[in-house]
Write a protein that holds these residues in place. Structure first.
Motif, PDB file in Angstrom:
ATOM      1  N   GLY A  57      15.871 -55.901  37.006  1.00  0.00           N
ATOM      2  CA  GLY A  57      16.218 -54.574  36.522  1.00  0.00           C
ATOM      3  C   GLY A  57      15.024 -53.634  36.513  1.00  0.00           C
ATOM      4  O   GLY A  57      15.120 -52.480  36.937  1.00  0.00           O
ATOM      5  N   GLN A  58      13.883 -54.130  36.029  1.00  0.00           N
ATOM      6  CA  GLN A  58      12.683 -53.300  35.987  1.00  0.00           C
ATOM      7  C   GLN A  58      12.154 -53.013  37.389  1.00  0.00           C
ATOM      8  O   GLN A  58      11.677 -51.898  37.675  1.00  0.00           O
ATOM      9  CB  GLN A  58      11.600 -53.978  35.147  1.00  0.00           C
ATOM     10  N   ALA A  59      12.233 -54.011  38.265  1.00  0.00           N
ATOM     11  CA  ALA A  59      11.801 -53.800  39.653  1.00  0.00           C
ATOM     12  C   ALA A  59      12.668 -52.743  40.328  1.00  0.00           C
ATOM     13  O   ALA A  59      12.165 -51.861  41.037  1.00  0.00           O
ATOM     14  CB  ALA A  59      11.862 -55.115  40.429  1.00  0.00           C
ATOM     15  N   MET A  60      13.967 -52.817  40.092  1.00  0.00           N
ATOM     16  CA  MET A  60      14.877 -51.849  40.705  1.00  0.00           C
ATOM     17  C   MET A  60      14.645 -50.461  40.140  1.00  0.00           C
ATOM     18  O   MET A  60      14.766 -49.458  40.861  1.00  0.00           O
ATOM     19  CB  MET A  60      16.319 -52.289  40.484  1.00  0.00           C
ATOM     20  N   LYS A  61      14.313 -50.371  38.864  1.00  0.00           N
ATOM     21  CA  LYS A  61      14.004 -49.070  38.276  1.00  0.00           C
ATOM     22  C   LYS A  61      12.802 -48.444  38.981  1.00  0.00           C
ATOM     23  O   LYS A  61      12.777 -47.239  39.257  1.00  0.00           O
ATOM     24  CB  LYS A  61      13.726 -49.226  36.778  1.00  0.00           C
ATOM     25  N   GLY A  62      11.803 -49.266  39.280  1.00  0.00           N
ATOM     26  CA  GLY A  62      10.645 -48.757  40.008  1.00  0.00           C
ATOM     27  C   GLY A  62      10.995 -48.345  41.423  1.00  0.00           C
ATOM     28  O   GLY A  62      10.569 -47.284  41.903  1.00  0.00           O
ATOM     29  N   LEU A  63      11.796 -49.150  42.097  1.00  0.00           N
ATOM     30  CA  LEU A  63      12.190 -48.849  43.471  1.00  0.00           C
ATOM     31  C   LEU A  63      13.103 -47.631  43.558  1.00  0.00           C
ATOM     32  O   LEU A  63      13.210 -47.005  44.611  1.00  0.00           O
ATOM     33  CB  LEU A  63      12.888 -50.066  44.086  1.00  0.00           C
ATOM     34  N   SER A  64      13.754 -47.297  42.444  1.00  0.00           N
ATOM     35  CA  SER A  64      14.661 -46.147  42.440  1.00  0.00           C
ATOM     36  C   SER A  64      13.936 -44.839  42.715  1.00  0.00           C
ATOM     37  O   SER A  64      14.565 -43.841  43.075  1.00  0.00           O
ATOM     38  CB  SER A  64      15.396 -46.057  41.097  1.00  0.00           C
ATOM     39  N   ARG A  65      12.623 -44.840  42.555  1.00  0.00           N
ATOM     40  CA  ARG A  65      11.857 -43.623  42.820  1.00  0.00           C
ATOM     41  C   ARG A  65      11.725 -43.353  44.314  1.00  0.00           C
ATOM     42  O   ARG A  65      11.336 -42.251  44.722  1.00  0.00           O
ATOM     43  CB  ARG A  65      10.469 -43.724  42.181  1.00  0.00           C
ATOM     44  N   LEU A  66      12.018 -44.353  45.131  1.00  0.00           N
ATOM     45  CA  LEU A  66      11.963 -44.182  46.581  1.00  0.00           C
ATOM     46  C   LEU A  66      13.247 -43.514  47.069  1.00  0.00           C
ATOM     47  O   LEU A  66      14.321 -43.738  46.522  1.00  0.00           O
ATOM     48  CB  LEU A  66      11.795 -45.538  47.269  1.00  0.00           C
ATOM     49  N   ASP A  67      13.135 -42.712  48.090  1.00  0.00           N
ATOM     50  CA  ASP A  67      14.282 -42.004  48.650  1.00  0.00           C
ATOM     51  C   ASP A  67      14.974 -42.912  49.666  1.00  0.00           C
ATOM     52  O   ASP A  67      14.756 -42.807  50.874  1.00  0.00           O
ATOM     53  CB  ASP A  67      13.822 -40.699  49.300  1.00  0.00           C
ATOM     54  N   ILE A  68      15.796 -43.815  49.165  1.00  0.00           N
ATOM     55  CA  ILE A  68      16.496 -44.772  50.029  1.00  0.00           C
ATOM     56  C   ILE A  68      18.001 -44.613  49.853  1.00  0.00           C
ATOM     57  O   ILE A  68      18.467 -44.057  48.866  1.00  0.00           O
ATOM     58  CB  ILE A  68      16.078 -46.220  49.716  1.00  0.00           C
ATOM     59  N   GLN A  69      18.751 -45.133  50.826  1.00  0.00           N
ATOM     60  CA  GLN A  69      20.199 -44.989  50.803  1.00  0.00           C
ATOM     61  C   GLN A  69      20.924 -46.304  50.516  1.00  0.00           C
ATOM     62  O   GLN A  69      22.096 -46.306  50.145  1.00  0.00           O
ATOM     63  CB  GLN A  69      20.692 -44.413  52.150  1.00  0.00           C
ATOM     64  N   MET A  70      20.234 -47.415  50.686  1.00  0.00           N
ATOM     65  CA  MET A  70      20.842 -48.728  50.442  1.00  0.00           C
ATOM     66  C   MET A  70      19.747 -49.719  50.085  1.00  0.00           C
ATOM     67  O   MET A  70      18.620 -49.627  50.585  1.00  0.00           O
ATOM     68  CB  MET A  70      21.606 -49.196  51.695  1.00  0.00           C
ATOM     69  N   ILE A  71      20.073 -50.673  49.195  1.00  0.00           N
ATOM     70  CA  ILE A  71      19.125 -51.706  48.792  1.00  0.00           C
ATOM     71  C   ILE A  71      19.923 -52.934  48.372  1.00  0.00           C
ATOM     72  O   ILE A  71      21.125 -52.831  48.094  1.00  0.00           O
ATOM     73  CB  ILE A  71      18.212 -51.198  47.647  1.00  0.00           C
ATOM     74  N   ASN A  72      19.281 -54.089  48.327  1.00  0.00           N
ATOM     75  CA  ASN A  72      20.056 -55.299  48.037  1.00  0.00           C
ATOM     76  C   ASN A  72      19.362 -56.290  47.113  1.00  0.00           C
ATOM     77  O   ASN A  72      18.159 -56.223  46.861  1.00  0.00           O
ATOM     78  CB  ASN A  72      20.469 -56.003  49.342  1.00  0.00           C
ATOM     79  N   VAL A  73      20.186 -57.209  46.611  1.00  0.00           N
ATOM     80  CA  VAL A  73      19.757 -58.339  45.799  1.00  0.00           C
ATOM     81  C   VAL A  73      20.475 -59.578  46.327  1.00  0.00           C
ATOM     82  O   VAL A  73      21.340 -59.481  47.193  1.00  0.00           O
ATOM     83  CB  VAL A  73      20.106 -58.138  44.302  1.00  0.00           C
ATOM     84  N   HIS A  74      20.124 -60.730  45.785  1.00  0.00           N
ATOM     85  CA  HIS A  74      20.842 -61.966  46.111  1.00  0.00           C
ATOM     86  C   HIS A  74      21.955 -62.186  45.087  1.00  0.00           C
ATOM     87  O   HIS A  74      21.693 -62.225  43.881  1.00  0.00           O
ATOM     88  CB  HIS A  74      19.902 -63.175  46.095  1.00  0.00           C
ATOM     89  N   ALA A  75      23.181 -62.352  45.559  1.00  0.00           N
ATOM     90  CA  ALA A  75      24.294 -62.616  44.652  1.00  0.00           C
ATOM     91  C   ALA A  75      24.095 -63.913  43.870  1.00  0.00           C
ATOM     92  O   ALA A  75      24.618 -64.061  42.768  1.00  0.00           O
ATOM     93  CB  ALA A  75      25.604 -62.676  45.437  1.00  0.00           C
TER      94      ALA A  75
END
Length: 232
Positions: free
Chosen positions: A69-87
């Motif tokens: 969750g914290q890593a994704m919060k940091g990555l949210s600052r990047l201007d991206i259109q799609m991102i993934n995790v492992h189910a």
């Protein structure tokens, strides 16, 4: 969302990426994976976005919920259109990832990897210790992913119709392992052509070496794009 074939930028450095993209005079949808991102950092995302291209940041995060969750919060600052995790990280982890992404103000589509296209059923049974068919595993992961609120999954084209029938047309089915009939199979096990992927329900395809290692990448991209579009 951009539904053009996603080009996997399987390069080690920014110079090679920029040299590859230079001949294209159109907006592309490209994938920046772990190797490229970890060796070049967020600057590679900015450089590619500044050229006007959409980005699928393929980092496949998999850790405890708080960390992801914290890593994704940091990555949210990047201007991206799609991102993934492992189910395989589970519903709590995926929910934390989605919350982190939204808290950071990103509208990027969050999707989850079910089984890698390099994974065979035999490997899944013997090494992952998951019994049954690979389709059972993928469908189970897809249900967990949708229930966690994510936009879709990564799966092979062989499973796209099954996922579409179970979870609907709008649930994203992002399909790597795409090859033309003339291409080498490489290290992928569950592969498909662009036409088959489209006809079988994939919403997006990811194409790497078939384009990036071709003598004329622009022409090969347009050939694959045409095949993808004609597969409707």
């Amino acid at each position: 969302m951009n539904t053009n074939p996603i080009i996997a930028l399987d390069f080690k450095n920014m110079e090679d990426v920029l040299a590859f993209l230079q001949p294209f005079d159109e907006q592309l949808f490209v994938k920046i994976g772990m190797e490229l991102y970890l060796q070049n950092g967020p600057a590679i995302v900015k450089e590619v976005r500044d050229l006007g291209h959409d980005i699928f940041l393929d980092l496949k995060l998999h850790d405890i919920p708080n960390t992801v969750g914290q890593a994704m919060k940091g990555l949210s600052r990047l201007d991206i259109q799609m991102i993934n995790v492992h189910a395989a990280g589970g519903s709590k982890m995926m929910e934390a990832a989605l919350a982190g992404l939204k808290e950071g103000g990103s509208s990027a589509a969050l999707i989850a990897v079910t089984q890698l296209t390099s994974t065979s059923e035999n490997l899944m049974n013997k090494e992952q210790g998951i019994p049954g068919s690979i389709n059972d595993s993928i469908l189970n992961y897809a249900h967990v992913t949708q229930n966690a609120g994510l936009a879709g999954i990564v799966c092979s084209a062989n499973e796209s119709a099954m996922i579409r029938d179970a979870l609907g047309e709008d649930f994203l089915k992002v399909t790597p392992g795409i090859r033309t009939m003339d291409d080498a199979k490489g290290d992928q096990v569950r592969i498909a052509t662009p036409e088959f992927a489209r006809q079988n329900g994939s919403t997006h395809i990811v194409v790497g070496r078939s384009i990036t290692q071709d003598a004329d990448p622009v022409a090969k991209y347009h050939s694959i794009k045409k095949a993808w579009e004609l597969g409707c």
